[in-house]
Write an enzyme that holds these catalytic residues in place. Structure first.
Site, mmCIF file in Angstrom:
data_model
loop_
_atom_site.group_PDB
_atom_site.id
_atom_site.type_symbol
_atom_site.label_atom_id
_atom_site.label_comp_id
_atom_site.label_asym_id
_atom_site.label_seq_id
_atom_site.Cartn_x
_atom_site.Cartn_y
_atom_site.Cartn_z
ATOM 1 N N LYS A 73 9.777 -12.609 18.076
ATOM 2 C CA LYS A 73 9.670 -12.468 19.642
ATOM 3 C C LYS A 73 8.196 -11.642 19.580
ATOM 4 O O LYS A 73 7.945 -11.132 18.703
ATOM 5 C CB LYS A 73 10.525 -11.391 20.323
ATOM 6 C CG LYS A 73 10.598 -10.150 19.734
ATOM 7 C CD LYS A 73 11.349 -9.315 20.894
ATOM 8 C CE LYS A 73 11.635 -8.009 20.312
ATOM 9 N NZ LYS A 73 10.922 -6.759 20.620
ATOM 10 N N HIS A 107 11.102 -8.675 3.465
ATOM 11 C CA HIS A 107 9.729 -9.344 3.135
ATOM 12 C C HIS A 107 8.917 -8.403 2.068
ATOM 13 O O HIS A 107 8.577 -9.308 1.122
ATOM 14 C CB HIS A 107 8.759 -9.337 4.248
ATOM 15 C CG HIS A 107 9.065 -10.578 5.318
ATOM 16 N ND1 HIS A 107 10.281 -10.864 6.029
ATOM 17 C CD2 HIS A 107 8.294 -11.700 5.589
ATOM 18 C CE1 HIS A 107 10.180 -11.685 6.786
ATOM 19 N NE2 HIS A 107 8.928 -12.182 6.376
#
Lengths: 175, 280
Positions: free
Chosen positions: A103, A38
């Site tokens: 998650k 990212h």
């Protein structure tokens, strides 16, 4: 709990039908990218460089697989904690990213991005590296090989078991 | 005589064992926990969980891709003739061999800010405890990053006492929420000082989950903490339910009259560890 079969690349209609709590079986190509990938992508966006991936209508799975054993398609590949990507997600949504998978709970600011970009967040089975691996039929290293487990991969998945965590209407599986 | 080579091979095998299976007590505690959860979504997760462990064992792949920081606890008998320098070297070599041979993920970066991967999962974090005797017990704990990140330490005031400690334990888990793969195992270190409390918390994670605390006072505290944690409603994967943790283990140490350090080490449901005892 209804089960929805979802195929990539995504169309808007299939996304708007997803409700928090639904089970999803995802099939088709998806990208794998986590923290350092990212950061690099965002740096490239800032410098107006061409990205190694076209994120329009795509899915990003936050994961860092274990090494691939001979004869396997990929290593163990469960999700990583999504909250670490909360503050570095928007530039990718601006590129057209439509679904994130990871998650755990995320920030309120991130939930707003889900609504703003109509980009649902799905939860995979944390700690379920081996069972998630079973749903991967193809994998290819796309970029940032030097990052090891944090490199970008393109996977083709079949019936990957997921749950809609945040839908685009503000629904939240954790509440 | 226990050679460096023997230690290296033993540690490499511990890496394998810890990665591909769960200790019996952890498996048992998870089975019991999931039995109490009736919601279809949590039962669906339970099915995936069981399938995950089966596949990991059958295919010999990591049950969780995050094969963690290699935390190694050593109990070293005083008759074991190996220097600590050689022992540490042998353990790190074992981690290198094990992580390569068994295709485990290398998750350690050389520097916390420059973040270049060491590519062999070393250095392990090694704690050597001197003991009497002629055996060398080595325990490898694979500590995943997601759960570790939810851990906290606080220097309480002594007046905050029992209730203050309980509140801090529960608050740490509330803040961890679903980020560290619940149901959790919660390791708690109380006392010592600023560096000893988290060590105790980590060490407490190694206690068998079926065995109560030897001290009835702390046994009661563990049960109370567990009850309150399971009232938070976080549940497996954060999808709600009665089971947010499957165990709370407390270790304590003497401390300063002005201090009440408390460390809470959060551990995921894939609580992976393995031990071996070598004799001279």
């Amino acid at each position: 709990m209804q089960t929805i079969e979802l195929n990539t690349p995504l169309i808007e209609k299939s996304i708007s039908g997803l409700k928090a709590g639904d089970k999803v079986l995802l099939s088709g190509p998806i990208f794998v990218a986590r923290d350092q990938a990212h950061i690099r992508l965002i740096d490239m966006i800032k410098k107006e460089l061409e990205l190694p991936v076209d994120l329009k209508n795509q899915v990003v799975y936050y994961a860092g697989p274990s090494p691939t054993k001979p004869g396997e398609v990929i290593g163990s590949i469960g999700p990583t904690t999504s909250a670490r990507m909360d503050t570095i997600s928007e530039p990718l949504f601006k590129q057209g990213l439509k679904i994130t998978i990871g998650k755990g709970v995320r920030s309120d600011a991130f939930k707003e991005l889900v609504k703003k970009y109509k980009a649902p967040y799905l939860a995979a089975m944390g700690g379920g590296g081996a069972v998630m691996q079973e749903s991967v039929v193809e994998s290819e290293l796309i970029a940032f090989e030097d990052l090891g487990p944090e490199a970008i991969y393109r996977l083709t998945v079949k019936n990957m078991p997921l749950y809609v965590a945040y839908d685009i209407f503000g629904g939240d599986i954790y509440n | 005589m226990i050679s460096q080579k023997t230690i290296k091979i033993a540690v490499a095998e511990l890496c394998k064992k810890a990665s591909f299976s769960l200790p019996k007590d952890v498996m048992q505690a998870l089975d019991n926990a999931f039995k109490n959860e009736k919601s279809p979504r949590v039962q669906d997760i339970y099915k995936l969980f069981k399938k995950n462990i089966q596949i990991a064992g059958k295919k010999q792949v990591p049950a969780c891709q995050d094969t963690g920081t290699s935390v190694v606890f050593v109990e070293k008998g005083d008759k074991v003739k190996i220097s600590d320098v050689d022992l540490i070297n042998a353990i790190n070599n074992g981690v290198k061999v094990g992580y390569k041979k068994y295709f485990l993920r290398k998750s350690i970066v050389k520097d916390p800010l420059r973040r270049e991967n060491t590519k062999d999962n070393t250095p392990a974090i090694i704690h050597i405890e001197p003991k009497r005797g002629s055996s060398l017990k080595i325990t490898l704990l694979q500590k995943g990053g997601g759960a570790e990140n939810c851990s906290q330490i606080k220097m309480l005031k002594p007046a905050e006492g029992y209730e203050g400690v309980l509140d801090f334990i529960v608050e740490t888990v509330r803040q961890a929420s679903s980020k560290g793969c619940p149901p959790y195992v919660i390791g708690v270190g109380i006392g010592g000082n600023f560096e000893q409390a988290p060590y105790l918390a980590k060490k407490s994670l190694l206690r068998n989950l079926t065995k109560p605390n030897k001290d009835p006072f702390y046994d009661k505290m563990e049960k109370e903490a567990l009850k309150r944690i399971n009232q938070l409603g976080i549940g497996p994967q954060g999808f709600g339910g009665f089971v947010t943790a499957i165990g709370v283990n407390i270790e304590v140490a003497p401390c300063h009259i002005a201090s009440l350090p408390v460390a809470v080490n959060t551990e995921c449901s894939m609580h992976r560890h393995a031990s071996v005892t070598l004799k001279i």
